[in-house]
Design an enzyme around this catalytic site. Structure first.
Site, short mmCIF file in Angstrom:
data_model
loop_
_atom_site.label_atom_id
_atom_site.label_comp_id
_atom_site.label_asym_id
_atom_site.label_seq_id
_atom_site.Cartn_x
_atom_site.Cartn_y
_atom_site.Cartn_z
CG HIS A 285 -1.99 1.01 1.24
ND1 HIS A 285 -2.22 1.87 0.20
CD2 HIS A 285 -2.91 1.33 2.19
CE1 HIS A 285 -3.22 2.68 0.50
NE2 HIS A 285 -3.65 2.38 1.71
CG HIS A 336 -3.55 1.92 -9.60
ND1 HIS A 336 -4.86 1.82 -9.18
CD2 HIS A 336 -2.91 2.62 -8.64
CE1 HIS A 336 -5.00 2.43 -8.01
NE2 HIS A 336 -3.83 2.92 -7.66
CG ASP A 394 2.96 4.74 -5.22
OD1 ASP A 394 2.99 5.74 -4.50
OD2 ASP A 394 2.09 3.86 -5.12
#
Length: 457
Positions: A285, A336, A394
């Site tokens: 996460h 994702h 990210d």
């Protein structure tokens, strides 16, 4: 702790007896993957298309990443992330040239409307009033016995704040709102001070800067982190935008769902936030950007010519085959769970990444990131049989944080600094409209059997 003659911490040792118990556990706890199909279990609360199972309603955040044709087939689309119905990209564009993008977004998430200038000013004054810790809290709670992970230090601090609250268990809307605003204000302090305690515990020097009431969350974060307290306008803007883009992600993410689950039990705010932080700490996460940085460092050290697409693609193939890097066969930051074609947060961030890399003279590394993104998405498209692979925020956020001089230990805590506003909004929503204890069902697949007397075992 109990120390052996060799100076080892006996408390943390995995003894032969523990290994034997581990083997015993493994013999009796295997579950055939076919049983998940038999009982139609939505593993990870996802359906057969990988989409999240609908478990609730929200007005706080929304993700749109696909459409459905007349035959029920999912069609990938460019992703959109809405905060209270407003495209997060508009929040970033609309705040250009101003200092309080995160504060504006936090107000929107909490109260459902964009603030007027007066409301935003009063909101910032309120946060500044709350941006302080109880007397001796830094010394007694944060500086003493700091653990190796900053998120644990911050969780312990959040839970300890319960003891300083005269109404900690009151879950009326007004009291929870007061607690939530205090958490939004205090979380940056907990992150920075936890890092300073971490440094000090390693034998490095200790310096503590108090926040200034006239500065934004992003400005205070950079000022408190750096010994000289200096930062550029571009650095503050980039961090401000990063906080906006991490403030919420549609409500269905792991830490926010954890917040809903724990809140539905009627527990206090401090416990609910600590639980959310526990979920965020997990590498699947909140730790994804750190894994991207590790992967990129590995690529830099093993690929001689960064400009050679063939050499770079070959190494990415080896990563996907599990032959190199961490052996898990993953290209971190590419793909994702929800976004299909594009992650809108990443698309917003691109321009800031380019601008900051120019200021920091890191253009060559940015070029490598872009090559890995292009080649990696091509490889994943072939392997997964998909036309669209999104680039997660990210993938670039770790690079940005590094250019800002943020140590990797602060990457996930910074995520918590941003997401506390979304968690708080969802917590208040669950308290006001949830009404039921969230209690899912598990199917037991163990066979029934008779009790065996001790002498016959």
């Amino acid at each position: 702790m109990i120390w052996s003659e060799k100076g080892e911490n006996v408390y943390s040792q995995i003894t032969p007896k523990i290994r034997a118990l581990e083997e015993q556990w493994e013999k009796k706890n295997y579950i055939d993957p076919g049983l998940y199909r038999k009982y139609n279990v939505r593993r990870g609360l996802r359906d057969e298309n990988g989409q999240g199972v609908l478990t609730g309603l929200t007005r706080v955040g929304e993700i749109q990443s696909y459409s459905v044709d007349q035959n029920g087939k999912l069609l990938p689309e460019d992703g959109v992330l809405y905060y209270r119905g407003i495209d997060c990209r508009e929040l970033v564009r609309g705040s250009e040239g101003r200092r309080l993008a995160f504060e504006e977004s936090a107000y929107l998430l909490l109260f459902g409307e964009l603030p007027t200038e007066v409301q935003l000013r009063d909101f910032c004054v309120q946060l500044a009033t709350y941006r302080t810790l109880p007397s001796n809290f830094l010394r007694d709670v944060i500086l003493k016995a700091p653990p190796q992970d900053l998120m644990n230090t911050m969780q312990r601090a959040v839970l300890t704040l319960f003891c300083y609250d005269d109404q900690p268990n009151d879950i009326s809307l007004g009291n929870v709102l007061r607690q939530s605003l205090q958490m939004v204000a205090i979380m940056p302090l907990l992150a920075i001070y936890a890092y300073q305690a971490y440094r000090f515990n390693k034998g490095e020097g200790l310096f503590i800067h108090e926040p200034r009431p006239e500065l934004s969350t992003a400005e205070n974060f950079l000022r408190m982190l750096r010994q000289d307290g200096r930062y550029t306008d571009l650095e503050a803007r980039v961090l401000d935008v990063a906080l906006v883009l991490h403030a919420d992600n549609g409500g269905g993410n792991n830490s926010t769902f954890t917040n809903h689950v724990v809140t539905s039990s009627g527990t206090d705010t401090y416990s609910a936030i600590a639980a959310s932080m526990a979920a965020l700490k997990g590498p699947r996460h909140g730790g994804a950007n750190s894994k991207v940085m590790e992967m990129m460092a590995d690529i830099k050290s093993h690929v001689r010519n960064w400009n050679d697409d063939g050499e770079l693609e070959n190494y990415l193939e080896r990563i996907l085959n599990g032959e190199v890097f961490d052996g898990r066969g993953l290209l971190y930051g590419l793909g994702h769970a929800v976004y299909t074609r594009t992650d809108p947060r990443c698309e917003v961030f691109r321009d800031y990444v380019k601008t900051l890399s120019t200021e920091k003279e890191r253009g060559e590394e940015l070029d490598l990131y872009e090559r890995v993104e292009r080649l990696g998405k091509g490889l994943l498209s072939v392997r997964r049989g998909k036309d669209a692979i999104s680039t997660n925020i990210d993938f670039y956020s770790g690079f940005v944080f590094e250019m800002l001089g943020l140590p990797k230990e602060l990457y996930t805590p910074l995520f918590a600094v941003a997401r506390i506003s979304g968690w708080s909004a969802h917590r208040m929503e669950e308290l006001s409209g949830g009404g039921k204890l969230i209690r899912p069902r598990y199917e037991c697949v163990e066979e029934h059997r008779a009790y065996t007397p001790a002498a016959e075992r």
